[in-house]
Scaffold this active site. Structure first.
Site, PDB file in Angstrom:
ATOM      1  N   GLY A  20       0.832  -1.190   0.000  1.00  0.00           N
ATOM      2  CA  GLY A  20       0.000   0.000   0.000  1.00  0.00           C
ATOM      3  C   GLY A  20       0.866   1.238   0.000  1.00  0.00           C
ATOM      4  O   GLY A  20       2.097   1.161   0.002  1.00  0.00           O
ATOM      5  N   PRO A  21       0.236   2.407   0.013  1.00  0.00           N
ATOM      6  CA  PRO A  21       1.017   3.651  -0.014  1.00  0.00           C
ATOM      7  C   PRO A  21       1.833   3.820   1.257  1.00  0.00           C
ATOM      8  O   PRO A  21       1.498   3.257   2.304  1.00  0.00           O
ATOM      9  CB  PRO A  21      -0.058   4.740  -0.144  1.00  0.00           C
ATOM     10  CG  PRO A  21      -1.322   4.102   0.308  1.00  0.00           C
ATOM     11  CD  PRO A  21      -1.208   2.651  -0.015  1.00  0.00           C
ATOM     12  N   PRO A  22       2.899   4.601   1.201  1.00  0.00           N
ATOM     13  CA  PRO A  22       3.745   4.786   2.396  1.00  0.00           C
ATOM     14  C   PRO A  22       3.016   5.564   3.481  1.00  0.00           C
ATOM     15  O   PRO A  22       2.130   6.382   3.218  1.00  0.00           O
ATOM     16  CB  PRO A  22       4.946   5.577   1.856  1.00  0.00           C
ATOM     17  CG  PRO A  22       4.431   6.254   0.627  1.00  0.00           C
ATOM     18  CD  PRO A  22       3.409   5.340   0.035  1.00  0.00           C
ATOM     19  N   GLY A  23       3.428   5.266   4.737  1.00  0.00           N
ATOM     20  CA  GLY A  23       2.890   6.010   5.876  1.00  0.00           C
ATOM     21  C   GLY A  23       1.558   5.519   6.388  1.00  0.00           C
ATOM     22  O   GLY A  23       0.915   6.210   7.183  1.00  0.00           O
ATOM     23  N   GLY A  71       0.998   2.572   8.042  1.00  0.00           N
ATOM     24  CA  GLY A  71       1.052   1.750   9.248  1.00  0.00           C
ATOM     25  C   GLY A  71       1.366   0.290   9.049  1.00  0.00           C
ATOM     26  O   GLY A  71       0.977  -0.537   9.881  1.00  0.00           O
ATOM     27  N   LYS A  72       2.084  -0.059   7.989  1.00  0.00           N
ATOM     28  CA  LYS A  72       2.390  -1.478   7.766  1.00  0.00           C
ATOM     29  C   LYS A  72       3.307  -2.022   8.860  1.00  0.00           C
ATOM     30  O   LYS A  72       3.088  -3.136   9.363  1.00  0.00           O
ATOM     31  CB  LYS A  72       3.020  -1.657   6.378  1.00  0.00           C
ATOM     32  CG  LYS A  72       2.057  -1.360   5.235  1.00  0.00           C
ATOM     33  CD  LYS A  72       2.677  -1.599   3.876  1.00  0.00           C
ATOM     34  CE  LYS A  72       3.607  -0.492   3.466  1.00  0.00           C
ATOM     35  NZ  LYS A  72       2.906   0.792   3.222  1.00  0.00           N
ATOM     36  N   THR A  73       4.309  -1.262   9.244  1.00  0.00           N
ATOM     37  CA  THR A  73       5.198  -1.711  10.326  1.00  0.00           C
ATOM     38  C   THR A  73       4.455  -1.780  11.646  1.00  0.00           C
ATOM     39  O   THR A  73       4.653  -2.720  12.438  1.00  0.00           O
ATOM     40  CB  THR A  73       6.402  -0.756  10.449  1.00  0.00           C
ATOM     41  OG1 THR A  73       7.062  -0.650   9.184  1.00  0.00           O
ATOM     42  CG2 THR A  73       7.388  -1.256  11.491  1.00  0.00           C
ATOM     43  N   GLU A 125      -8.835  -5.633  -5.477  1.00  0.00           N
ATOM     44  CA  GLU A 125      -9.254  -4.900  -4.283  1.00  0.00           C
ATOM     45  C   GLU A 125      -8.808  -3.437  -4.360  1.00  0.00           C
ATOM     46  O   GLU A 125      -9.573  -2.525  -4.010  1.00  0.00           O
ATOM     47  CB  GLU A 125      -8.668  -5.565  -3.036  1.00  0.00           C
ATOM     48  CG  GLU A 125      -9.152  -4.961  -1.733  1.00  0.00           C
ATOM     49  CD  GLU A 125      -8.536  -5.648  -0.521  1.00  0.00           C
ATOM     50  OE1 GLU A 125      -8.871  -5.235   0.611  1.00  0.00           O
ATOM     51  OE2 GLU A 125      -7.725  -6.579  -0.695  1.00  0.00           O
TER      52      GLU A 125
END
Length: 411
Positions: free
Chosen positions: A172-175, A177-179, A400
């Site tokens: 997904g786009p950066p920033g 919350g993946k981490t 999606e």
């Protein structure tokens, strides 16, 4: 220091001070100083002369006399060791003294010594859970099905033959919350968390990147149950057809080998990889048994944006904040964008206080001003993703994402 008592010495000293690079003049001054008994001053001037002209014989001879108090040499008889005279360093005696000391080995190899406990990666215990993730209901449901439900229900897991091995690709786009989601999964499971970035693994020397990948998987297996979070996996696991470096291709091969668990079973190791560019990830990494589940992490929905605003404003002096209006006005903003909005609003209130000399609360006018300044950072990402979902989605991987972009009028 030169003694000014002798008029000639004083005159020469002034001349040397006026022409410090004149070696002949300085040697002459040193000779007069030595004859006057000023050995320290003579040594100083000899050293300065030798610094400018290391091969100057007169300066070397004067230095020898000043240091040794007038050294004379005697010819040794045939076969006899030379006898040192007054002021000369006795090298033979020094060698004898050194030989009396038992030599120590330069290197040692103690096989019984325990290996040093060093690691380039930190094994953490996460203190956050999915309850700390605002909104993102669909994301939580997918994570529960993939990891959490099988671990919490071992009987059902054995009944249905569900393995604890797993791999998921968050994109997904950066920033967005993946981490943070990776840490929340580890906290929810009570598992260890190892965060590995691109710079932690890749190395310029041949074979080092592969060894680093092997070491980090070994560390995760040792600390199982463990969530191994691979950040920027598009760079680490780039399509081999696009990679010109043979070193990068072998690093991708090593990553594939470790995901398969050829040498060790990855039971209890949950691999979560994150990327902003999933279309650049090697297809072999997404084969069943590796990173076989894909989860789209989009900008936070309205409930999540409201929770993020509440979190970032909770410890600031605020009044009259309409969280619902802010959440509606920040569609397509990432979590990082919202944090920046709150920071910008705080700056507005602070600078207003500096100008007026009056401390006031942060209000909606500050946040409205911040909204006019801060634009969503996800727009460039969606611009690049548009071409992918329109022209490179034959297998339906990005359905999606396409539906979300249509819903938000980005297609």
């Amino acid at each position: 220091m030169t003694d000014p008592g002798n008029p000639l010495i004083a005159s020469l000293a002034r001349a040397v001070e006026a022409a410090p690079g004149d070696v002949t003049l300085r040697v002459h001054l040193a000779e007069l100083l030595l004859g006057d008994g000023q050995q320290d001053a003579a040594v100083s001037h000899c050293a300065a002369a030798l610094q400018r002209d290391p091969g100057n014989a007169a300066a070397r001879e004067l230095m020898s006399r000043a240091m040794g108090g007038g050294v004379t040499h005697t010819e040794p008889s045939a076969g006899a060791a030379p006898t040192p005279v007054r002021g000369e360093f006795d090298w033979r005696q020094a060698e004898s003294d050194i030989s009396d000391v038992a030599p120590q080995p330069m290197f040692v190899d103690d096989e019984n010594a325990p290996p040093p406990d060093v690691s380039a990666w930190d094994v953490e215990k996460s203190g956050i859970t999915l309850a700390d993730v605002g909104g993102m209901t669909q994301v939580k449901e997918r994570l529960t099905a993939a990891f959490l439900a099988p671990m919490r229900n071992p009987e059902l897991r054995r009944l249905y033959g569900k393995s604890l091995r797993g791999g998921m690709l968050l994109y997904g786009p950066p920033g967005c919350g993946k981490t943070f989601i990776g840490r929340a999964v580890a906290g929810e499971m009570g598992a260890h968390f190892v965060n590995v970035g691109l710079a932690d693994v890749l190395d310029m020397y041949v074979g080092t990147s592969e060894r680093n990948i092997q070491d980090v998987f070994r560390l995760a297996r040792t600390n199982a149950p463990c969530v191994l979070f691979l950040d920027e996996v598009d760079a680490l696991g780039q399509k081999r057809s696009l990679t010109r470096s043979s070193g990068m291709r072998t690093a991708v091969n090593q990553l594939l080998t470790e995901l398969d668990g050829v040498n060790d079973v990855n039971e209890g190791v949950f691999v979560i990889a994150a990327t902003n560019q999933p279309w650049d990830v090697d297809a072999a990494l997404r084969r069943p048994g590796r990173l076989d589940r894909t989860l789209l992490v989009l900008p936070p929905d309205q409930p999540a944006r409201e929770a993020i605003f509440r979190h970032h404003l909770a410890h600031r002096p605020v009044e009259g904040i309409d969280l619902k209006r802010l959440a509606k006005a920040t569609e397509a903003y990432s979590g990082a964008d919202i944090a920046h909005l709150c920071e910008t609003a705080s700056e507005h209130a602070l600078m207003d206080g500096v100008r007026t000399g009056t401390v006031r609360m942060i209000g909606m006018k500050d946040l409205d001003a911040a909204l006019r300044e801060v634009r969503p950072s996800t727009t460039p990402w969606f611009d690049s993703a548009r071409n992918v979902v329109q022209f490179a989605n034959q297998d339906g991987t990005y359905d999606e994402l396409r539906e979300w972009m249509r819903k938000h009028r980005m297609l």
